[in-house]
Design a protein around this motif. Structure first.
Motif, mmCIF file in Angstrom:
data_model
loop_
_atom_site.group_PDB
_atom_site.id
_atom_site.type_symbol
_atom_site.label_atom_id
_atom_site.label_comp_id
_atom_site.label_asym_id
_atom_site.label_seq_id
_atom_site.Cartn_x
_atom_site.Cartn_y
_atom_site.Cartn_z
ATOM 1 N N ASN A 101 67.231 -102.252 -78.107
ATOM 2 C CA ASN A 101 66.472 -102.727 -76.942
ATOM 3 C C ASN A 101 66.995 -104.064 -76.424
ATOM 4 O O ASN A 101 66.230 -105.009 -76.209
ATOM 5 C CB ASN A 101 64.984 -102.830 -77.288
ATOM 6 N N THR A 102 68.291 -104.120 -76.218
ATOM 7 C CA THR A 102 68.888 -105.353 -75.724
ATOM 8 C C THR A 102 69.232 -105.211 -74.245
ATOM 9 O O THR A 102 69.052 -104.150 -73.636
ATOM 10 C CB THR A 102 70.136 -105.724 -76.547
ATOM 11 N N SER A 103 69.719 -106.292 -73.646
ATOM 12 C CA SER A 103 70.101 -106.278 -72.231
ATOM 13 C C SER A 103 71.259 -107.243 -72.045
ATOM 14 O O SER A 103 71.639 -107.972 -72.961
ATOM 15 C CB SER A 103 68.921 -106.673 -71.338
ATOM 16 N N SER A 104 71.803 -107.239 -70.845
ATOM 17 C CA SER A 104 72.914 -108.135 -70.537
ATOM 18 C C SER A 104 73.023 -108.296 -69.030
ATOM 19 O O SER A 104 72.311 -107.627 -68.265
ATOM 20 C CB SER A 104 74.231 -107.574 -71.094
ATOM 21 N N GLY A 105 73.931 -109.145 -68.606
ATOM 22 C CA GLY A 105 74.162 -109.363 -67.186
ATOM 23 C C GLY A 105 74.759 -108.172 -66.474
ATOM 24 O O GLY A 105 74.914 -108.200 -65.245
ATOM 25 N N PHE A 106 75.076 -107.104 -67.208
ATOM 26 C CA PHE A 106 75.546 -105.873 -66.576
ATOM 27 C C PHE A 106 74.403 -105.116 -65.889
ATOM 28 O O PHE A 106 74.650 -104.168 -65.160
ATOM 29 C CB PHE A 106 76.197 -104.949 -67.611
ATOM 30 N N SER A 107 73.162 -105.528 -66.172
ATOM 31 C CA SER A 107 71.989 -104.855 -65.615
ATOM 32 C C SER A 107 71.257 -105.794 -64.653
ATOM 33 O O SER A 107 71.317 -107.011 -64.796
ATOM 34 C CB SER A 107 71.036 -104.427 -66.736
ATOM 35 N N PRO A 108 70.544 -105.222 -63.676
ATOM 36 C CA PRO A 108 69.795 -106.067 -62.739
ATOM 37 C C PRO A 108 68.635 -106.777 -63.419
ATOM 38 O O PRO A 108 68.114 -106.326 -64.452
ATOM 39 C CB PRO A 108 69.291 -105.069 -61.683
ATOM 40 N N THR A 109 68.216 -107.883 -62.814
ATOM 41 C CA THR A 109 67.157 -108.709 -63.397
ATOM 42 C C THR A 109 65.884 -107.918 -63.626
ATOM 43 O O THR A 109 65.214 -108.088 -64.651
ATOM 44 C CB THR A 109 66.868 -109.909 -62.472
ATOM 45 N N TRP A 110 65.525 -107.024 -62.711
ATOM 46 C CA TRP A 110 64.258 -106.288 -62.837
ATOM 47 C C TRP A 110 64.274 -105.298 -63.989
ATOM 48 O O TRP A 110 63.214 -104.857 -64.443
ATOM 49 C CB TRP A 110 63.914 -105.584 -61.526
ATOM 50 N N GLN A 111 65.464 -104.950 -64.482
ATOM 51 C CA GLN A 111 65.539 -104.119 -65.676
ATOM 52 C C GLN A 111 65.562 -104.967 -66.945
ATOM 53 O O GLN A 111 65.013 -104.557 -67.983
ATOM 54 C CB GLN A 111 66.777 -103.224 -65.633
ATOM 55 N N ARG A 112 66.167 -106.122 -66.874
ATOM 56 C CA ARG A 112 66.253 -106.987 -68.048
ATOM 57 C C ARG A 112 64.873 -107.532 -68.433
ATOM 58 O O ARG A 112 64.592 -107.765 -69.612
ATOM 59 C CB ARG A 112 67.218 -108.139 -67.785
ATOM 60 N N MET A 113 64.029 -107.774 -67.444
ATOM 61 C CA MET A 113 62.616 -108.108 -67.677
ATOM 62 C C MET A 113 61.820 -107.307 -66.660
ATOM 63 O O MET A 113 61.839 -107.605 -65.478
ATOM 64 C CB MET A 113 62.355 -109.604 -67.526
ATOM 65 N N ARG A 114 61.144 -106.270 -67.137
ATOM 66 C CA ARG A 114 60.441 -105.372 -66.227
ATOM 67 C C ARG A 114 59.361 -106.131 -65.459
ATOM 68 O O ARG A 114 58.678 -107.002 -66.026
ATOM 69 C CB ARG A 114 59.842 -104.198 -66.998
ATOM 70 N N ALA A 206 71.619 -98.095 -71.482
ATOM 71 C CA ALA A 206 72.423 -97.051 -70.845
ATOM 72 C C ALA A 206 73.604 -97.651 -70.096
ATOM 73 O O ALA A 206 74.679 -97.027 -70.016
ATOM 74 C CB ALA A 206 71.555 -96.230 -69.902
ATOM 75 N N ALA A 207 73.430 -98.858 -69.537
ATOM 76 C CA ALA A 207 74.531 -99.509 -68.821
ATOM 77 C C ALA A 207 75.689 -99.810 -69.768
ATOM 78 O O ALA A 207 76.862 -99.673 -69.397
ATOM 79 C CB ALA A 207 74.032 -100.798 -68.153
ATOM 80 N N LEU A 208 75.380 -100.203 -71.006
ATOM 81 C CA LEU A 208 76.434 -100.449 -71.999
ATOM 82 C C LEU A 208 77.074 -99.131 -72.437
ATOM 83 O O LEU A 208 78.288 -99.064 -72.646
ATOM 84 C CB LEU A 208 75.856 -101.191 -73.203
ATOM 85 N N GLU A 209 76.266 -98.099 -72.577
ATOM 86 C CA GLU A 209 76.801 -96.781 -72.931
ATOM 87 C C GLU A 209 77.799 -96.304 -71.876
ATOM 88 O O GLU A 209 78.902 -95.844 -72.199
ATOM 89 C CB GLU A 209 75.668 -95.778 -73.051
ATOM 90 N N GLU A 210 77.414 -96.421 -70.616
ATOM 91 C CA GLU A 210 78.260 -95.926 -69.537
ATOM 92 C C GLU A 210 79.533 -96.755 -69.392
ATOM 93 O O GLU A 210 80.610 -96.228 -69.116
ATOM 94 C CB GLU A 210 77.468 -95.952 -68.232
ATOM 95 N N ARG A 211 79.431 -98.046 -69.596
ATOM 96 C CA ARG A 211 80.582 -98.937 -69.418
ATOM 97 C C ARG A 211 81.628 -98.728 -70.504
ATOM 98 O O ARG A 211 82.835 -98.717 -70.226
ATOM 99 C CB ARG A 211 80.103 -100.393 -69.405
ATOM 100 N N TRP A 212 81.166 -98.553 -71.755
ATOM 101 C CA TRP A 212 82.101 -98.535 -72.880
ATOM 102 C C TRP A 212 82.084 -97.235 -73.684
ATOM 103 O O TRP A 212 82.690 -97.160 -74.743
ATOM 104 C CB TRP A 212 81.820 -99.723 -73.798
ATOM 105 N N GLN A 213 81.389 -96.214 -73.180
ATOM 106 C CA GLN A 213 81.328 -94.911 -73.854
ATOM 107 C C GLN A 213 80.831 -95.047 -75.301
ATOM 108 O O GLN A 213 81.371 -94.445 -76.229
ATOM 109 C CB GLN A 213 82.697 -94.198 -73.824
ATOM 110 N N TRP A 214 79.781 -95.838 -75.473
ATOM 111 C CA TRP A 214 79.158 -95.995 -76.779
ATOM 112 C C TRP A 214 78.085 -94.937 -76.984
ATOM 113 O O TRP A 214 77.792 -94.157 -76.085
ATOM 114 C CB TRP A 214 78.570 -97.401 -76.910
ATOM 115 N N THR A 215 77.506 -94.904 -78.171
ATOM 116 C CA THR A 215 76.490 -93.921 -78.532
ATOM 117 C C THR A 215 75.098 -94.474 -78.241
ATOM 118 O O THR A 215 74.726 -95.529 -78.770
ATOM 119 C CB THR A 215 76.597 -93.556 -80.027
#
Length: 244
Positions: A101-114, A206-215
């Protein structure tokens, strides 16, 4: 194999509860070390850096006595520190990476804090009664029933090792500004997220999964504090993923 466990914003190793003991029981050949971020736990009197990189450097100093290579299991903001760590060490120093349940700057602000979490977080910051604040944090981060004994335990943790307002603000600033590097640090990592997370949207994982093909593995209804809500589910996902 030595695992480093990192908790989230203003939380310390004691907030893992029984989860580290469960890991040790289920993976007896591995060693699990719960480590406090600067400004929390045994380091609550220290000043937290206001950047994820600065926090990561302090954490690395704490574990310099532990034999390398490491594996990292981290929740929420701890996941940012773990990802930054994996991107800033020589190849092979980090063997496994599990981000919950982590986040990063790869995601929009409204997803990083709902958006729905903002009013509750602001109210929590204004709570003067410590027990009520810790109980309400549990109610926000967990989707399972919060027993009174757990709320009392978290109250005791905060009484003994209080996180200062300054350190809380520094950690929040670090998390808000965090942007990972572009290079994939490992061929695979395990991303665990909760569809029922009311703080961080699962699409940040999901943004990290899509960017780096992780599980990526999604729990259907657990809350942000997945290790408290569904520890056995996490164990099952690790068992399935580690032999890859």
């Amino acid at each position: 194999m030595h695992w480093i466990l990192l908790r989230g914003l203003t939380r310390e190793r004691a907030h893992w509860g029984d989860f580290p003991a469960l890991l040790r029981d289920r993976f007896p050949d591995h060693h699990f070390h719960a480590v406090d971020l600067p400004g929390t736990g045994v380091h609550y009197r220290d000043t937290s850096p206001a950047s994820v990189a600065g926090i990561r450097e302090k954490v690395c100093e704490q574990v310099s006595h532990i034999p390398k290579p490491f594996s990292l299991l981290a929740l929420s903001m701890g996941g940012m520190v773990a990802l930054d760590w994996a991107q800033n060490v020589p190849e092979g120093e980090i063997q496994n990476l599990i981000l919950i349940n982590t986040s990063s700057g790869f995601s929009p602000t409204w997803q990083r804090m709902r958006p729905g979490a903002w009013p509750r977080v602001l109210r929590l910051l204004g709570r003067k009664e410590l027990f009520d604040r810790e109980r309400d944090i549990l109610r926000l981060t967990c989707n399972r029933e919060v027993p009174l004994s757990l709320a009392k335990q978290w109250y005791s943790i905060q009484r003994q090792r209080p996180v200062s307002t300054r350190n809380a603000m520094n950690q929040m600033a670090a998390a808000a500004r965090y942007m990972p590097g572009q290079k994939r640090p490992l061929p695979d990592a395990l991303l665990l997220a909760s569809r029922g997370d009311r703080i961080v949207h699962w699409r940040c994982s999901a943004a990290l999964e899509e960017r780096w093909q992780w599980t990526l593995k999604l729990h259907p209804d657990a809350g942000h504090d997945l290790p408290l809500d569904e520890p056995e589910w996490i164990i099952q996902q690790i068992r399935s993923w580690l032999p890859r």
